[in-house]
Design an enzyme around this catalytic site. Structure first.
Site: not given
Ligand code: CIR
Length: 267
Positions: A257, A68, A170
């Site tokens: 993200c 990730d 989030h």
């Molecule tokens: C997670 O679950 O951490 C990742 N697959 C996705 C993270 C997404 N991040 C964000 O929205 N800031």
């Protein structure tokens, strides 16, 4: 620092190349894995869009050990005057803060470490002109949020702890800042009253993943698969750039993200 500069005025960003292991990225549901090629294509499109919006982009190499790690927003928080290294709340992502630390120490005069033992994901932090909102979630606990609020206070900014709806990854999964006075929010998040001091644009029912839009300078990047949201925002006069997010969406990710964004003085 000019006090009249909008919080969405950026000239610098960091992104990280997807690793082949991105297909094993975390996800809450039963989604099929994305393909590496699909993620790479969306990531390339993202870099192009933020460059065209006027941002200088630093591209970090892929980290195979961290599926990730393409989601660089989560292990750190950046402002013009400082960066803060966070402590991601998922065990498989814990090492991402140390991995990005050398880059931040090179690029920022001041880098703070989140004190204590609490957890914070950057995806839970929404910077607005009124305050830096920190959403409590399954990834961001009270100890982490309070420690972050202390760091933000040290930087002379105001922090505010808020709730993330149950089951939502989030805080920013469900909202984004459209301009200095306006937020885009899902109905479920808006119902909590958290945005009572803002003008609120509510996502049409069934298009919730479109809430994670990204304002960068004059442009509003919006996930391309949500026609009612795109039409609504276009009618409101935002400079829409539709972005493909279907592949990263399979691992619960959106537009914010994929980068750390800030305004670097003297550029
Ligand atoms: C997670 O679950 O951490 C990742 N697959 C996705 C993270 C997404 N991040 C964000 O929205 N800031």
């Amino acid at each position: 620092m000019s006090s009249s500069r909008s919080v969405y005025h950026f000239n610098s960003a960091i992104v990280r190349e997807p690793s082949r292991s991105v297909v094993d990225g975390l996800r809450a549901g039963e989604h099929a894995s994305p393909t590496y090629e699909g993620v790479k294509m969306e990531h390339d499109g993202y870099i192009t869009a933020i460059r065209e919006a006027g941002v200088e982009v630093t591209i970090l190499p892929a980290l195979e050990a961290f599926p990730d790690s393409i989601f660089v927003e989560d292990p750190a928080l950046v402002f013009t005057e400082s960066a803060i290294l966070l402590r991601p709340g998922a065990a498989s992502r814990a090492g991402e803060a140390a991995a990005i630390a050398p880059t931040l120490r090179d690029m920022f005069d001041k880098v703070l470490d989140l004190p204590g033992h609490g957890y914070v994901d950057g995806g839970d932090v929404l910077n607005t002109p009124k305050s830096v909102m920190i959403g409590l979630s399954a990834r961001t606990d009270k100890a982490g949020a309070e420690a972050l609020a202390g760091c933000i206070d040290k930087l002379g900014r105001k922090a505010e702890l808020v709730a993330t709806p149950e089951g939502v990854l989030h805080f920013k999964t469900d909202c984004s800042l459209l301009d200095d006075e306006t937020v885009l929010s899902t109905a479920r998040l808006a119902r909590s009253g958290v945005f009572k001091d803002f003008k609120q644009i509510i996502i049409p029912e069934g298009e919730e993943p479109a809430a994670n839009a990204l304002r960068v300078n004059d442009v509003l990047m919006v996930p391309s698969d949500y026609p009612r949201t795109l039409e609504m925002l276009d009618k409101l006069g935002y400079g829409i750039v539709p972005m493909k997010t279907a592949e990263i969406g399979r691992i619960d990710a959106g537009l914010s993200c994929l980068s750390l964004r800030w305004y670097r003085n003297g550029q």
